[in-house]
Structures are given as structure tokens and as C-alpha cells.
Design a protein around this motif. Structure first.
Motif, PDB file in Angstrom:
ATOM      1  N   GLN A  21       0.875  -1.157  -0.355  1.00 44.66           N
ATOM      2  CA  GLN A  21      -0.014   0.098  -0.315  1.00 44.66           C
ATOM      3  C   GLN A  21       1.168   1.172   0.090  1.00 44.66           C
ATOM      4  O   GLN A  21       1.446   1.206   0.710  1.00 44.66           O
ATOM      5  CB  GLN A  21      -0.700   0.078   1.196  1.00 44.66           C
ATOM      6  CG  GLN A  21      -1.914   0.662   1.014  1.00 44.66           C
ATOM      7  CD  GLN A  21      -1.170   2.062   2.199  1.00 44.66           C
ATOM      8  OE1 GLN A  21      -0.840   2.035   3.278  1.00 44.66           O
ATOM      9  NE2 GLN A  21      -1.564   2.790   1.540  1.00 44.66           N
ATOM     10  N   GLN A 149      -7.438   3.285   4.358  1.00 43.45           N
ATOM     11  CA  GLN A 149      -6.045   2.782   3.010  1.00 43.45           C
ATOM     12  C   GLN A 149      -5.667   1.633   2.634  1.00 43.45           C
ATOM     13  O   GLN A 149      -6.095   1.415   1.958  1.00 43.45           O
ATOM     14  CB  GLN A 149      -4.722   3.913   3.307  1.00 43.45           C
ATOM     15  CG  GLN A 149      -5.309   5.713   3.668  1.00 43.45           C
ATOM     16  CD  GLN A 149      -3.480   5.695   3.810  1.00 43.45           C
ATOM     17  OE1 GLN A 149      -3.108   5.980   4.891  1.00 43.45           O
ATOM     18  NE2 GLN A 149      -3.224   6.436   2.196  1.00 43.45           N
ATOM     19  N   THR A 159      -4.723   5.158  -2.806  1.00 40.79           N
ATOM     20  CA  THR A 159      -5.163   6.891  -1.902  1.00 40.79           C
ATOM     21  C   THR A 159      -3.747   7.218  -1.590  1.00 40.79           C
ATOM     22  O   THR A 159      -2.514   6.734  -1.666  1.00 40.79           O
ATOM     23  CB  THR A 159      -5.536   6.202  -0.188  1.00 40.79           C
ATOM     24  OG1 THR A 159      -4.606   5.150  -0.026  1.00 40.79           O
ATOM     25  CG2 THR A 159      -7.568   5.942  -0.638  1.00 40.79           C
ATOM     26  N   ILE A 188      -7.681  13.302   1.710  1.00 38.39           N
ATOM     27  CA  ILE A 188      -6.946  12.258   1.377  1.00 38.39           C
ATOM     28  C   ILE A 188      -7.885  11.259   0.099  1.00 38.39           C
ATOM     29  O   ILE A 188      -9.317  11.350  -0.690  1.00 38.39           O
ATOM     30  CB  ILE A 188      -7.495  10.663   2.444  1.00 38.39           C
ATOM     31  CG1 ILE A 188      -6.951  11.048   3.506  1.00 38.39           C
ATOM     32  CG2 ILE A 188      -6.986   9.140   1.448  1.00 38.39           C
ATOM     33  CD1 ILE A 188      -7.788   9.602   4.345  1.00 38.39           C
TER      34      ILE A 188
END
Ligand code: FMN
Length: 224
Positions: A21, A149, A159, A188
Motif C-alpha cells: 500500500q 487506506q 489513496t 485523502i
């Protein structure tokens, strides 16, 4: 853990989600179904938080006109300082330079992402006695942001946590009707990524971990 490669699809593997991520600043021109936005905010609201008071509100912003006005304010007010860029260039730090370039690209086109999410602390100061911008206030909302996220990563959505609220707080308040007793904690952008997820680069855990005392580096032995 480095076994994960690059990919643009979602994953149900929590380890893959954690290790791949990364900050996404480039977007496909594609709507995000409302249900997916509900799901990531729902995941956020299941995070640990002080006394389970849930002193948060989640603003989901998809309206193009409002996003456009917020993006215009970001474009006008948020610049990566030239000295940061010069510092990275002088240090030969190409990954930091790339990050700054991506960040400026994002700030110049903040409404390219089809949705913005603005987590807010609500009535935090009056309920806890701590100021809304204290470390302890952050402790109750940024864990939830991380849930959001990671949930987005699981669904194949990109994100990036930005602190744009620092510069455009007044515009957020007027566009979204945020009351005085609520504090935006981040802005975000969310969308389908036009870049791959992939392994994030961080210092070795051994370098930043002390074992049983400050400054004492433990030795990591292979398990089993
Ligand atoms: C508190 C915080 C503030 C951040 N602010 C911004 C920002 O304003 N703009 C931006 O493009 N990225 C921002 N980021 C994303 C970081 O730049 C990113 O997480 C970091 O460079 C590591 O990159 P990676 O996650 O892609 O490995 C922020 C991240 C955090 C945690």
C-alpha cells in the motif's frame, strides 16, 4: 518481507496489502462506485480509538463542483518548497525527488481523483480536554485513516494521506460546512490508480527497533 511484486489489482491478503500500500498520486479517469467508498469508510470506523468514543466524522466528497473549488485552492496555495527539491537533488536522492514531483503533480490536479475523504475530529477537545491538534488526538484518528487506506488497497483503490487541510482549512470549512468544533485531520484523494501498487521501501526494521532498552539493537534470528 519482500516477496510481493507490483500489481494494480486488489488483494485479500493482509500482508500483501500492508507491504504494497503505497502513496498513489495518479488516477484513472474512472468513477469509484459509492458502495466501495462506504466500505472503506466503514473499515475506518472499526479502528481502535480512545475510550471507543468515536469522536470522528468522515466527509466523503464526490461533487465535481466542490472538488474543483477545493482543487483550485490547493493549486494556488500548496507548493513543495524549492529548497526541499534542491536538497533532494543535491543529496542525489532520486526517490525523494520523484516523491516531490508526484506530490506537486497531485497538488496541481487535486480533483483528478474522483473522491476526496476528509476525516475530522469532532468535539474532541471538549470531550477529552486534549487539544484537537495534540499527539493524543492524532492517536485516535490516524489509525482509522490507516484502516481506510488498507481497505482501499484491498479493493484495488489508491489513496494518499495529505495534510492539505493545513493550507486550505478555511475553504474546506466553507465548502463542506464543517463546524468550529470539528477539525479536519487530513485530505485523502481516492481513486483507481494509474500506477501500480508495489513494495514500499523503508529502513530495515532492525535499524529502527530497540529491544528492552533505548539504543539496544536486537538480533533477528530466522524462526523455526
Ligand atoms: C502525515 C503524512 C502527511 C503526508 N502528506 C503528504 C502530502 O501532503 N502530499 C503527498 O503527496 N503525500 C503525503 N504523504 C505521503 C507520504 O509522502 C508517503 O507516505 C511517503 O513518502 C512514503 O511513500 P510510500 O508510502 O509511497 O512508500 C503524507 C504521509 C503522511 C503519513
Amino acid at each position: 518481507m519482500t516477496e510481493f511484486g507490483t500489481s494494480r489489482s486488489g488483494t485479500n491478503d493482509i500482508w500483501e496489502a500492508i507491504y504494497t500500500q503505497r502513496a498513489v498520486r495518479y488516477w484513472e479517469e474512472r468513477e469509484v462506485p459509492q458502495e466501495l467508498l462506504w466500505r472503506i469508510v466503514d473499515a475506518a470506523t472499526h479502528a481502535p480509538n480512545g475510550s471507543n468514543r468515536q469522536l470522528w466524522r468522515w466527509l466523503v466528497l464526490t461533487d465535481p463542483a466542490k472538488r474543483g473549488r477545493i482543487a483550485a485552492a490547493v493549486r494556488e496555495r500548496v507548493q513543495i518548497p524549492a529548497k526541499w527539491i534542491a536538497g533532494a537533488r543535491d543529496a542525489g536522492d532520486s526517490s525523494r525527488l520523484l516523491m516531490y514531483r508526484g506530490s506537486q503533480h497531485l497538488f496541481d490536479r487535486f480533483d483528478e481523483a474522483p473522491a476526496l475523504i476528509v476525516p475530522c475530529q469532532h468535539q474532541f477537545a471538549s470531550a477529552t480536554g486534549a487539544t484537537a491538534d495534540s499527539l493524543v488526538a492524532g492517536a485516535s484518528i490516524y489509525g482509522a485513516v490507516q484502516n481506510l487506506q488498507l481497505a482501499a488497497r484491498a479493493l484495488g483503490l489508491g489513496t494518499v494521506l495529505t495534510t492539505a487541510q493545513v493550507w486550505i482549512g478555511d475553504v474546506l470549512r466553507s465548502e463542506l460546512g464543517i463546524p468550529e468544533d470539528a477539525q479536519p485531520a487530513a485530505v485523502i484523494p481516492v481513486g483507481y490508480p494509474a500506477v501500480d501498487f508495489g513494495p514500499t521501501r523503508r529502513k530495515p526494521v532492525e535499524e529502527v527497533t530497540f529491544w528492552n532498552g533505548w539504543g539496544v539493537h536486537g538480533t533477528r534470528k530466522p524462526s523455526g
